[in-house]
Design a protein around this motif. Structure first.
Motif, mmCIF file in Angstrom:
data_model
loop_
_atom_site.group_PDB
_atom_site.id
_atom_site.type_symbol
_atom_site.label_atom_id
_atom_site.label_comp_id
_atom_site.label_asym_id
_atom_site.label_seq_id
_atom_site.Cartn_x
_atom_site.Cartn_y
_atom_site.Cartn_z
ATOM 1 N N PHE A 125 72.945 7.573 -28.787
ATOM 2 C CA PHE A 125 71.755 6.806 -28.428
ATOM 3 C C PHE A 125 71.788 5.423 -29.080
ATOM 4 O O PHE A 125 71.491 4.421 -28.433
ATOM 5 C CB PHE A 125 70.494 7.559 -28.859
ATOM 6 C CG PHE A 125 69.248 6.731 -28.777
ATOM 7 C CD1 PHE A 125 68.611 6.532 -27.568
ATOM 8 C CD2 PHE A 125 68.708 6.145 -29.914
ATOM 9 C CE1 PHE A 125 67.459 5.762 -27.485
ATOM 10 C CE2 PHE A 125 67.560 5.382 -29.846
ATOM 11 C CZ PHE A 125 66.938 5.180 -28.626
ATOM 12 N N GLN A 149 68.707 15.338 -33.612
ATOM 13 C CA GLN A 149 67.856 14.617 -32.669
ATOM 14 C C GLN A 149 68.689 14.330 -31.433
ATOM 15 O O GLN A 149 69.738 13.710 -31.513
ATOM 16 C CB GLN A 149 67.327 13.320 -33.261
ATOM 17 C CG GLN A 149 66.401 12.575 -32.318
ATOM 18 C CD GLN A 149 65.216 13.437 -31.894
ATOM 19 O OE1 GLN A 149 64.393 13.801 -32.722
ATOM 20 N NE2 GLN A 149 65.139 13.772 -30.630
ATOM 21 N N LYS A 169 71.240 2.149 -26.769
ATOM 22 C CA LYS A 169 69.828 1.783 -26.675
ATOM 23 C C LYS A 169 69.566 0.394 -26.096
ATOM 24 O O LYS A 169 68.514 0.150 -25.547
ATOM 25 C CB LYS A 169 69.133 1.940 -28.025
ATOM 26 C CG LYS A 169 69.639 1.064 -29.113
ATOM 27 C CD LYS A 169 68.935 1.400 -30.401
ATOM 28 C CE LYS A 169 69.526 0.631 -31.562
ATOM 29 N NZ LYS A 169 68.925 1.055 -32.815
ATOM 30 N N TYR A 195 68.640 13.221 -27.085
ATOM 31 C CA TYR A 195 67.938 12.467 -26.051
ATOM 32 C C TYR A 195 68.442 12.923 -24.696
ATOM 33 O O TYR A 195 69.623 13.175 -24.519
ATOM 34 C CB TYR A 195 68.192 10.961 -26.212
ATOM 35 C CG TYR A 195 67.657 10.413 -27.504
ATOM 36 C CD1 TYR A 195 66.417 9.793 -27.540
ATOM 37 C CD2 TYR A 195 68.372 10.534 -28.689
ATOM 38 C CE1 TYR A 195 65.912 9.294 -28.727
ATOM 39 C CE2 TYR A 195 67.879 10.047 -29.878
ATOM 40 C CZ TYR A 195 66.645 9.432 -29.892
ATOM 41 O OH TYR A 195 66.133 8.956 -31.067
ATOM 42 N N ARG A 196 67.554 13.005 -23.742
ATOM 43 C CA ARG A 196 67.889 13.380 -22.374
ATOM 44 C C ARG A 196 68.027 12.102 -21.555
ATOM 45 O O ARG A 196 67.154 11.234 -21.578
ATOM 46 C CB ARG A 196 66.778 14.251 -21.796
ATOM 47 C CG ARG A 196 66.986 14.683 -20.355
ATOM 48 C CD ARG A 196 65.854 15.578 -19.864
ATOM 49 N NE ARG A 196 65.831 16.825 -20.623
ATOM 50 C CZ ARG A 196 64.806 17.224 -21.393
ATOM 51 N NH1 ARG A 196 63.721 16.498 -21.510
ATOM 52 N NH2 ARG A 196 64.870 18.371 -22.038
ATOM 53 N N GLN A 244 71.941 11.300 -31.481
ATOM 54 C CA GLN A 244 71.341 10.099 -32.055
ATOM 55 C C GLN A 244 72.373 8.976 -32.174
ATOM 56 O O GLN A 244 72.085 7.827 -31.859
ATOM 57 C CB GLN A 244 70.752 10.403 -33.432
ATOM 58 C CG GLN A 244 70.065 9.224 -34.091
ATOM 59 C CD GLN A 244 68.792 8.821 -33.376
ATOM 60 O OE1 GLN A 244 67.933 9.652 -33.131
ATOM 61 N NE2 GLN A 244 68.650 7.558 -33.053
ATOM 62 N N LEU A 304 65.839 7.114 -20.906
ATOM 63 C CA LEU A 304 66.076 8.157 -21.902
ATOM 64 C C LEU A 304 64.769 8.773 -22.356
ATOM 65 O O LEU A 304 63.742 8.109 -22.406
ATOM 66 C CB LEU A 304 66.796 7.576 -23.119
ATOM 67 C CG LEU A 304 68.165 6.961 -22.872
ATOM 68 C CD1 LEU A 304 68.641 6.226 -24.117
ATOM 69 C CD2 LEU A 304 69.152 8.029 -22.482
ATOM 70 N N GLU A 305 64.842 10.029 -22.730
ATOM 71 C CA GLU A 305 63.675 10.747 -23.243
ATOM 72 C C GLU A 305 64.081 11.450 -24.541
ATOM 73 O O GLU A 305 65.049 12.216 -24.563
ATOM 74 C CB GLU A 305 63.228 11.788 -22.226
ATOM 75 C CG GLU A 305 62.144 12.707 -22.714
ATOM 76 C CD GLU A 305 61.901 13.845 -21.741
ATOM 77 O OE1 GLU A 305 61.096 14.722 -22.093
ATOM 78 O OE2 GLU A 305 62.505 13.891 -20.652
ATOM 79 N N LYS A 306 63.349 11.166 -25.603
ATOM 80 C CA LYS A 306 63.582 11.841 -26.874
ATOM 81 C C LYS A 306 63.046 13.261 -26.748
ATOM 82 O O LYS A 306 61.913 13.466 -26.334
ATOM 83 C CB LYS A 306 62.857 11.092 -27.988
ATOM 84 C CG LYS A 306 63.141 11.597 -29.368
ATOM 85 C CD LYS A 306 62.440 10.701 -30.383
ATOM 86 C CE LYS A 306 62.760 11.108 -31.791
ATOM 87 N NZ LYS A 306 62.149 10.188 -32.764
#
Length: 70
Positions: A28, A54, A32, A56-57, A25, A38-40
């Motif tokens: 990210f 959390q 951002k 992200y990919r 996170q 990005l994928e959560k």
């Protein structure tokens, strides 16, 4: 691969699959505004932490000319 500054890397490496880049996170939050694909993903429970992480990919195959600089 997992990119983060504050996480215990060995504790969460099992969350990443082959040819996959995961970021935390905090990472990210720094990226951002770069418009990366990005994928959560669902939060990951890590032993020794009260809260799930959390992650992200990054769909790195879709990144063509984006340069990541920190």
């Amino acid at each position: 691969m997992i990119l983060s500054r504050n996480l215990g890397i060995p504790a969460i490496c099992s969350a990443a699959q082959k040819n996959e880049i995961l970021i935390s996170q905090s990472t990210f939050n720094q990226l951002k505004d770069r418009n990366l694909p990005l994928e959560k993903i669902p939060p990951v429970i890590v032993k020794g932490r009260a809260e799930p992480l959390q992650l992200y990919r990054i769909h790195w195959q879709e990144v063509q000319s984006t340069v990541l600089s920190f």
